[in-house]
Design a protein around this motif. Structure first.
Motif, PDB file in Angstrom:
ATOM      1  N   UNK A 113       4.731  -3.468  25.792  1.00  0.00           N
ATOM      2  CA  UNK A 113       3.834  -2.833  26.614  1.00  0.00           C
ATOM      3  C   UNK A 113       3.407  -3.698  27.717  1.00  0.00           C
ATOM      4  N   UNK A 114       3.325  -5.036  27.363  1.00  0.00           N
ATOM      5  CA  UNK A 114       2.877  -6.228  28.534  1.00  0.00           C
ATOM      6  C   UNK A 114       3.915  -6.147  29.392  1.00  0.00           C
ATOM      7  N   UNK A 115       5.162  -5.808  29.331  1.00  0.00           N
ATOM      8  CA  UNK A 115       6.214  -6.017  30.206  1.00  0.00           C
ATOM      9  C   UNK A 115       6.185  -5.063  31.252  1.00  0.00           C
ATOM     10  N   UNK A 116       5.480  -3.909  31.308  1.00  0.00           N
ATOM     11  CA  UNK A 116       5.528  -3.060  32.051  1.00  0.00           C
ATOM     12  C   UNK A 116       3.928  -2.807  32.680  1.00  0.00           C
ATOM     13  N   UNK A 117       4.035  -1.929  33.785  1.00  0.00           N
ATOM     14  CA  UNK A 117       2.996  -1.466  34.364  1.00  0.00           C
ATOM     15  C   UNK A 117       1.854  -0.802  33.461  1.00  0.00           C
ATOM     16  N   UNK A 118       0.752  -0.841  33.988  1.00  0.00           N
ATOM     17  CA  UNK A 118      -0.318  -0.248  32.879  1.00  0.00           C
ATOM     18  C   UNK A 118      -0.181   1.365  32.808  1.00  0.00           C
ATOM     19  N   UNK A 119       0.045   1.861  33.754  1.00  0.00           N
ATOM     20  CA  UNK A 119       0.116   3.451  33.883  1.00  0.00           C
ATOM     21  C   UNK A 119       1.500   3.939  33.139  1.00  0.00           C
ATOM     22  N   UNK A 120       2.775   2.903  32.896  1.00  0.00           N
ATOM     23  CA  UNK A 120       3.858   3.256  32.253  1.00  0.00           C
ATOM     24  C   UNK A 120       3.516   3.048  30.974  1.00  0.00           C
ATOM     25  N   UNK A 121       2.864   1.918  30.788  1.00  0.00           N
ATOM     26  CA  UNK A 121       2.396   1.518  29.402  1.00  0.00           C
ATOM     27  C   UNK A 121       1.823   2.674  28.425  1.00  0.00           C
ATOM     28  N   UNK A 122       0.748   3.236  29.208  1.00  0.00           N
ATOM     29  CA  UNK A 122       0.182   4.483  28.663  1.00  0.00           C
ATOM     30  C   UNK A 122       1.027   5.754  28.493  1.00  0.00           C
ATOM     31  N   UNK A 123       2.196   5.729  29.131  1.00  0.00           N
ATOM     32  CA  UNK A 123       2.868   6.952  29.151  1.00  0.00           C
ATOM     33  C   UNK A 123       4.252   6.772  27.922  1.00  0.00           C
ATOM     34  N   UNK A 124       4.213   5.583  27.349  1.00  0.00           N
ATOM     35  CA  UNK A 124       5.433   5.141  26.759  1.00  0.00           C
ATOM     36  C   UNK A 124       5.296   5.106  25.225  1.00  0.00           C
ATOM     37  N   UNK A 125       6.419   5.419  24.471  1.00  0.00           N
ATOM     38  CA  UNK A 125       6.423   5.166  23.052  1.00  0.00           C
ATOM     39  C   UNK A 125       7.557   4.210  22.762  1.00  0.00           C
ATOM     40  N   UNK A 126       7.227   3.431  21.959  1.00  0.00           N
ATOM     41  CA  UNK A 126       8.462   2.168  21.601  1.00  0.00           C
ATOM     42  C   UNK A 126       8.582   2.250  20.024  1.00  0.00           C
ATOM     43  N   UNK A 127       9.708   2.470  19.928  1.00  0.00           N
ATOM     44  CA  UNK A 127      10.206   2.652  18.426  1.00  0.00           C
ATOM     45  C   UNK A 127      11.404   1.721  18.084  1.00  0.00           C
ATOM     46  N   UNK A 128      11.751   1.548  16.820  1.00  0.00           N
ATOM     47  CA  UNK A 128      12.666   0.511  16.326  1.00  0.00           C
ATOM     48  C   UNK A 128      12.134  -0.846  16.215  1.00  0.00           C
ATOM     49  N   UNK A 129      10.910  -1.090  16.100  1.00  0.00           N
ATOM     50  CA  UNK A 129      10.601  -2.485  16.262  1.00  0.00           C
ATOM     51  C   UNK A 129      10.315  -3.282  14.954  1.00  0.00           C
ATOM     52  N   UNK A 130      10.856  -2.600  13.840  1.00  0.00           N
ATOM     53  CA  UNK A 130      10.844  -3.191  12.585  1.00  0.00           C
ATOM     54  C   UNK A 130      11.210  -4.559  12.284  1.00  0.00           C
ATOM     55  N   UNK A 131      11.683  -5.453  13.113  1.00  0.00           N
ATOM     56  CA  UNK A 131      12.247  -6.613  12.811  1.00  0.00           C
ATOM     57  C   UNK A 131      13.771  -6.765  12.896  1.00  0.00           C
ATOM     58  N   UNK A 132      14.406  -7.905  12.172  1.00  0.00           N
ATOM     59  CA  UNK A 132      15.797  -7.936  11.842  1.00  0.00           C
ATOM     60  C   UNK A 132      16.240  -7.955  10.558  1.00  0.00           C
ATOM     61  N   UNK A 133      16.230  -6.511  10.115  1.00  0.00           N
ATOM     62  CA  UNK A 133      17.098  -6.545   8.626  1.00  0.00           C
ATOM     63  C   UNK A 133      18.550  -6.780   8.775  1.00  0.00           C
ATOM     64  N   UNK A 134      19.278  -6.986   9.781  1.00  0.00           N
ATOM     65  CA  UNK A 134      20.617  -7.246   9.783  1.00  0.00           C
ATOM     66  C   UNK A 134      20.814  -8.239  10.764  1.00  0.00           C
TER      67      UNK A 134
END
Length: 143
Positions: free
Chosen positions: A86-107
């Motif tokens: 979210x910090x890497x993008x514009x504020x209005x894009x961050x409000x409209x975005x969903x980020x998935x798959x950030x659980x870390x490194x299992x593999x």
């Protein structure tokens, strides 16, 4: 006294009044033509803006996916992946975005998918829908 734009011409020995073509009859015709064409010009301009918004949202989604995946690949910072995306993008894009798959490194690698809803210039018309971008980064093996 003669009126401007009129004259006489000899036709078979008689004088016949002739109206000379001038600017008097065309007053305002260009303005009327422009007003008739103006809605089409506005529609084309708004379509160009809409395409620009779609391209910008897709580019920003890719940037957020790479930033989140890079952070999630670091075992000690994996919990801050969504915040980094979210910090890497514009504020209005961050409000409209969903980020998935950030659980870390299992593999060996981590994959993050970002979905950004594209805003519409035309009220009530959702022509493009959301844009999805994914990024995969290898896990950091320093620990």
């Amino acid at each position: 006294m003669r009126r401007p734009g009129s004259g006489t011409r000899r036709l078979a020995g008689a004088r016949v009044p002739v109206r000379v073509r001038g600017r008097g009859r065309d007053h305002g015709s260009a303005a009327v033509e422009y007003l008739g064409f103006l809605p089409l010009l506005l529609l084309v301009a708004l379509a160009g803006v809409q395409l620009g918004l779609a391209a910008y949202a897709a580019q920003q989604a890719g940037t957020a996916a790479r930033a989140a995946a890079r952070t999630a690949a670091q075992r000690e910072r994996a919990d801050g992946a969504e915040q980094a995306g979210r910090a890497a993008v514009s504020a209005w894009v961050a409000q409209r975005s969903t980020i998935g798959g950030t659980g870390g490194c299992p593999g060996d690698a981590v994959t993050v998918t970002v979905t950004v809803t594209i805003p519409s210039v035309f009220p009530g018309v959702d022509a493009f829908g959301p844009v999805h971008r994914s990024a995969t980064m290898p896990c950091d093996e320093s620990n």
